[in-house]
Design a protein around this motif. Structure first.
Motif, short mmCIF file in Angstrom:
data_model
loop_
_atom_site.label_atom_id
_atom_site.label_comp_id
_atom_site.label_asym_id
_atom_site.label_seq_id
_atom_site.Cartn_x
_atom_site.Cartn_y
_atom_site.Cartn_z
N ILE A 160 -7.53 8.68 1.67
CA ILE A 160 -7.36 9.37 0.39
C ILE A 160 -5.91 9.73 0.11
O ILE A 160 -5.37 9.43 -0.97
CB ILE A 160 -8.25 10.63 0.34
CG1 ILE A 160 -9.72 10.22 0.44
CG2 ILE A 160 -7.99 11.42 -0.94
CD1 ILE A 160 -10.68 11.38 0.54
N LYS A 161 -5.23 10.37 1.05
CA LYS A 161 -3.85 10.81 0.81
C LYS A 161 -2.90 9.64 0.69
O LYS A 161 -2.03 9.60 -0.20
CB LYS A 161 -3.40 11.75 1.93
CG LYS A 161 -4.15 13.07 1.99
CD LYS A 161 -3.70 13.88 3.21
CE LYS A 161 -4.54 15.13 3.38
NZ LYS A 161 -4.21 15.85 4.64
N ILE A 162 -3.03 8.67 1.58
CA ILE A 162 -2.17 7.49 1.53
C ILE A 162 -2.39 6.72 0.24
O ILE A 162 -1.43 6.28 -0.42
CB ILE A 162 -2.41 6.60 2.77
CG1 ILE A 162 -1.75 7.23 3.99
CG2 ILE A 162 -1.90 5.18 2.54
CD1 ILE A 162 -2.02 6.51 5.29
N ASN A 163 -3.64 6.57 -0.15
CA ASN A 163 -3.97 5.86 -1.39
C ASN A 163 -3.32 6.55 -2.58
O ASN A 163 -2.72 5.90 -3.45
CB ASN A 163 -5.49 5.79 -1.55
CG ASN A 163 -5.92 4.72 -2.52
OD1 ASN A 163 -5.34 4.56 -3.58
ND2 ASN A 163 -6.94 3.97 -2.15
N ARG A 164 -3.42 7.86 -2.61
CA ARG A 164 -2.86 8.63 -3.72
C ARG A 164 -1.34 8.50 -3.76
O ARG A 164 -0.75 8.28 -4.84
CB ARG A 164 -3.27 10.10 -3.58
CG ARG A 164 -2.77 10.99 -4.69
CD ARG A 164 -3.49 12.34 -4.68
NE ARG A 164 -3.34 13.03 -3.43
CZ ARG A 164 -4.36 13.50 -2.69
NH1 ARG A 164 -5.60 13.32 -3.08
NH2 ARG A 164 -4.13 14.14 -1.56
N GLN A 165 -0.69 8.61 -2.62
CA GLN A 165 0.77 8.51 -2.58
C GLN A 165 1.24 7.11 -2.97
O GLN A 165 2.26 6.95 -3.63
CB GLN A 165 1.28 8.88 -1.18
CG GLN A 165 1.11 10.36 -0.85
CD GLN A 165 1.47 10.68 0.59
OE1 GLN A 165 2.64 10.56 0.97
NE2 GLN A 165 0.50 11.07 1.39
N ALA A 166 0.48 6.09 -2.57
CA ALA A 166 0.83 4.72 -2.95
C ALA A 166 0.70 4.54 -4.46
O ALA A 166 1.57 3.93 -5.11
CB ALA A 166 -0.06 3.72 -2.21
N ALA A 167 -0.39 5.06 -5.03
CA ALA A 167 -0.61 4.92 -6.46
C ALA A 167 0.46 5.65 -7.28
O ALA A 167 0.83 5.22 -8.37
CB ALA A 167 -2.00 5.44 -6.83
N LEU A 168 0.98 6.76 -6.73
CA LEU A 168 2.01 7.55 -7.42
C LEU A 168 3.42 7.09 -7.08
O LEU A 168 4.40 7.72 -7.49
CB LEU A 168 1.84 9.04 -7.06
CG LEU A 168 0.57 9.71 -7.56
CD1 LEU A 168 0.46 11.13 -7.03
CD2 LEU A 168 0.50 9.70 -9.09
N ASN A 169 3.53 6.00 -6.32
CA ASN A 169 4.83 5.41 -5.98
C ASN A 169 5.67 6.33 -5.09
O ASN A 169 6.90 6.31 -5.11
CB ASN A 169 5.62 5.07 -7.26
CG ASN A 169 6.64 3.97 -7.04
OD1 ASN A 169 6.40 3.04 -6.27
ND2 ASN A 169 7.77 4.07 -7.71
N GLN A 170 4.99 7.16 -4.29
CA GLN A 170 5.69 8.10 -3.42
C GLN A 170 6.01 7.50 -2.05
O GLN A 170 6.83 8.05 -1.31
CB GLN A 170 4.84 9.37 -3.24
CG GLN A 170 4.65 10.16 -4.52
CD GLN A 170 3.67 11.30 -4.35
OE1 GLN A 170 2.80 11.28 -3.47
NE2 GLN A 170 3.80 12.31 -5.20
N ILE A 171 5.33 6.42 -1.70
CA ILE A 171 5.58 5.73 -0.43
C ILE A 171 5.61 4.23 -0.69
O ILE A 171 5.13 3.76 -1.72
CB ILE A 171 4.48 6.03 0.62
CG1 ILE A 171 3.11 5.56 0.12
CG2 ILE A 171 4.45 7.51 0.98
CD1 ILE A 171 2.00 5.65 1.15
N GLU A 172 6.18 3.49 0.24
CA GLU A 172 6.08 2.04 0.20
C GLU A 172 4.68 1.66 0.69
O GLU A 172 4.18 2.24 1.66
CB GLU A 172 7.13 1.40 1.11
CG GLU A 172 8.56 1.71 0.75
CD GLU A 172 9.52 1.22 1.81
OE1 GLU A 172 9.24 0.16 2.43
OE2 GLU A 172 10.54 1.90 2.05
N ALA A 173 4.07 0.69 0.04
CA ALA A 173 2.72 0.29 0.44
C ALA A 173 2.55 -1.21 0.25
O ALA A 173 2.88 -1.76 -0.81
CB ALA A 173 1.67 1.04 -0.38
N TYR A 174 2.03 -1.86 1.28
CA TYR A 174 1.83 -3.31 1.25
C TYR A 174 0.42 -3.63 1.71
O TYR A 174 -0.08 -3.06 2.69
CB TYR A 174 2.82 -4.02 2.17
CG TYR A 174 4.27 -3.81 1.82
CD1 TYR A 174 4.95 -4.71 1.00
CD2 TYR A 174 4.97 -2.71 2.31
CE1 TYR A 174 6.29 -4.51 0.68
CE2 TYR A 174 6.31 -2.51 2.00
CZ TYR A 174 6.96 -3.41 1.19
OH TYR A 174 8.28 -3.22 0.87
N ASN A 175 -0.21 -4.54 1.00
CA ASN A 175 -1.56 -4.98 1.33
C ASN A 175 -1.50 -6.39 1.92
O ASN A 175 -0.98 -7.31 1.28
CB ASN A 175 -2.42 -4.97 0.06
CG ASN A 175 -3.89 -5.22 0.33
OD1 ASN A 175 -4.62 -5.70 -0.52
ND2 ASN A 175 -4.36 -4.88 1.53
#
Length: 523
Positions: free
Chosen positions: A89-104
């Motif tokens: 939940i937290k990682i997903n939210r931060q990724a969606a808000l562009n607060q962290i780098e996220a790669y799938n």
């Protein structure tokens, strides 16, 4: 043993900026107590921060107080690379808000990258991922504007296109086992699955990092060398937590580990109990008559002796539906986690299997899949377009992830997509072996262009895969010209119930047939 320490002491080993890797699969095999200690340290001291995470399946269970959520506070995480984001939940939210780098990245790719990193190789070269969302021409797996690093490249070898995936350089491994012997060798006799324990640990050691393993117990004797999954010579710290759960909802199920083998009837009873535990944990999945229709029709694709993979959702209903359709029962079910044979478990115990025949590391399972060992895969679909592309991984700011979907759909001999014609409130009824639609869904599953390409129709056509798209009201097959309606449910109007509800006109077979009437019994 000098390596044994309290979890708070082990938590001090993780430094700012470390790249941390985990070995869990969903709710299985995650070192939660160790993870909680690291999270508590951050809340008390503000360290460690700017961590980079690299792991296969999402290390969460849709609960902000469990698993990776302990180490997902703002400022603690800088980057996450995973195949699956939705349960975190937290990682997903931060990724969606562009607060962290996220790669799938595809699950099988991540598994193989651990193995590459363990041998200090730069990465892996494969066709898996071509023409999908992880192809750099379609975004390269980057999930937001902050994710600027190029982790995937297109290469040409002997005139053919391949993708090169860059291997990670992790500095800390947080793993879990069952027993640490007198020399720190780790066995996993009570774990339902292995995933990739040695490759994960060795990837860290090859980069000069630290390996921390949480276990249930210590032994004063040497372990059976055939059962050791992580050699003590690459273990830096051992944390003992005697109350480890095999999964989030099961303390220990010996039918998952081969300690006991059950009669088929008893195995089914065990899986029913698992469903009840999932419901009690708030993980109830709503299934209705339309889902049953789809599963029955899908089960008709089973042939004697086939090797099968089942995705989450409606595909999970296929084995039970096959009994009603008198489909062959001589099939071998497999799970991406590394299990072959038996009866796959469900919900928060997904990844395990009752009465499994083979359990090996996940990387070997994806060798088997990528090498063409899978005869048929049953998977879901969230969006489908006119050329057969499928999206299961993202819609708007909702990040889901591809999981093992890309590996499965690009390597299986046959793909069967199982999904309702429309989503959100679709209702229907069977009467006299005919289907009646009483209420349409709120959103379309067939659209002009999918938002993200999780499976490429173009790729499937190029390699000659047999592809079916099964809904409750019709069956499509993939052709070089696009998707074609080949079967229609009795009672359904081709124009009114199908074509008028689609934003594009599909091809229609000259030999349009009715779907098998046995699929439309009143249940």
């Amino acid at each position: 043993m000098r390596k044994v320490m309290h979890k708070t002491e082990a938590a001090q080993m993780i430094k700012n900026g470390d790249e941390v890797v985990f070995n869990g699969f969903g709710s299985m095999g995650f070192p939660e107590e160790l993870c909680e200690a690291v999270g508590t340290r951050f809340l008390e001291t503000g360290q460690p921060r700017d961590l980079k995470y690299f792991f296969g399946t999402g290390q969460g269970v849709w609960d902000e107080s469990r698993m990776i959520e302990h180490m997902s506070h703002e400022g603690m995480v800088k980057r996450v690379i995973s195949s699956h984001f939705t349960p975190m939940i937290k990682i997903n939210r931060q990724a969606a808000l562009n607060q962290i780098e996220a790669y799938n990245m595809p699950l099988g790719i991540i598994s193989h990258l651990f193995r590459a990193a363990s041998g200090r190789k730069p990465g892996i070269i494969t066709k898996i991922g071509l023409k999908t969302c992880v192809d750099p021409r379609n975004g390269g797996g980057a999930l937001n504007a902050s994710s600027k690093e190029k982790l995937v490249q297109v290469m040409e070898i002997d005139g053919e296109e391949y993708l090169f995936y860059k291997a990670p350089k992790p500095t800390v491994a947080m793993l879990r086992g069952t027993t640490a012997d007198i020399n720190g060798n780790i066995t996993m006799e009570k774990e339902a699955i292995y995933v990739d324990p040695f490759a994960t640990a060795m990837a860290v050691k090859a980069n000069g990092g630290k390996v921390i393993v949480q276990v249930e117990r210590l032994s004063s004797e040497m372990a059976d060398l055939r059962k050791v999954k992580i050699p003590g010579i690459i273990v830096d710290a051992i944390v003992v937590e005697s109350e480890q759960y095999q999964s989030m909802i099961e303390k220990y199920n010996p039918a998952y580990t081969g300690e006991i083998r059950l009669l088929d009837e008893d195995a089914c009873h065990v899986l029913e109990k698992v469903k009840a535990l999932n419901i009690a944990a708030g993980r109830k999945r709503h299934r209705n008559m339309l889902h049953s229709i789809i599963a029955k029709r899908a089960s008709m694709e089973l042939k004697d002796g086939v090797v099968v993979n089942l995705g989450i959702g409606i595909p999970e209903l296929v084995p039970e539906a096959s009994k009603k359709m008198n489909a062959p029962d001589n099939i071998k079910l497999t799970v991406e986690s590394g299990v072959i044979g038996g009866y796959p478990s469900n919900g928060l115990s997904f990844g395990a299997a009752v009465n499994g025949e083979v359990l090996h590391d996940e990387a070997y399972q994806f060798d088997f899949y990528d090498g063409g060992g899978l005869d048929i895969t049953f998977v879901g679909a969230m969006q489908v377009d006119k050329i057969g592309n499928v999206n299961v991984s993202r819609t708007g700011n909702k990040i889901i992830g591809v999981g093992g979907f890309i590996n499965l759909t690009q390597s299986s001999k046959k793909i069967v997509y199982c999904f309702p014609f429309a989503g959100g409130g679709l209702k229907g009824q069977c009467r006299d072996h005919k289907l009646e639609i009483h209420q349409e869904g709120k959103y379309q599953k067939f659209i002009e262009h999918v938002e993200e390409i999780s499976a490429s129709g173009e790729f499937s056509v190029e390699i000659g895969q047999e592809v079916l798209y099964i809904t409750e009201r019709c069956v499509f097959t993939l052709t070089s010209e696009g998707i074609m309606i080949t079967e229609i449910a009795p009672g359904i109007s081709l124009e009114k119930d199908i074509i008028e509800k689609m934003p594009f006109k599909p091809l229609i077979s000259d030999n349009l047939k009715p779907m098998d009437s046995r699929c439309f019994t009143c249940e």
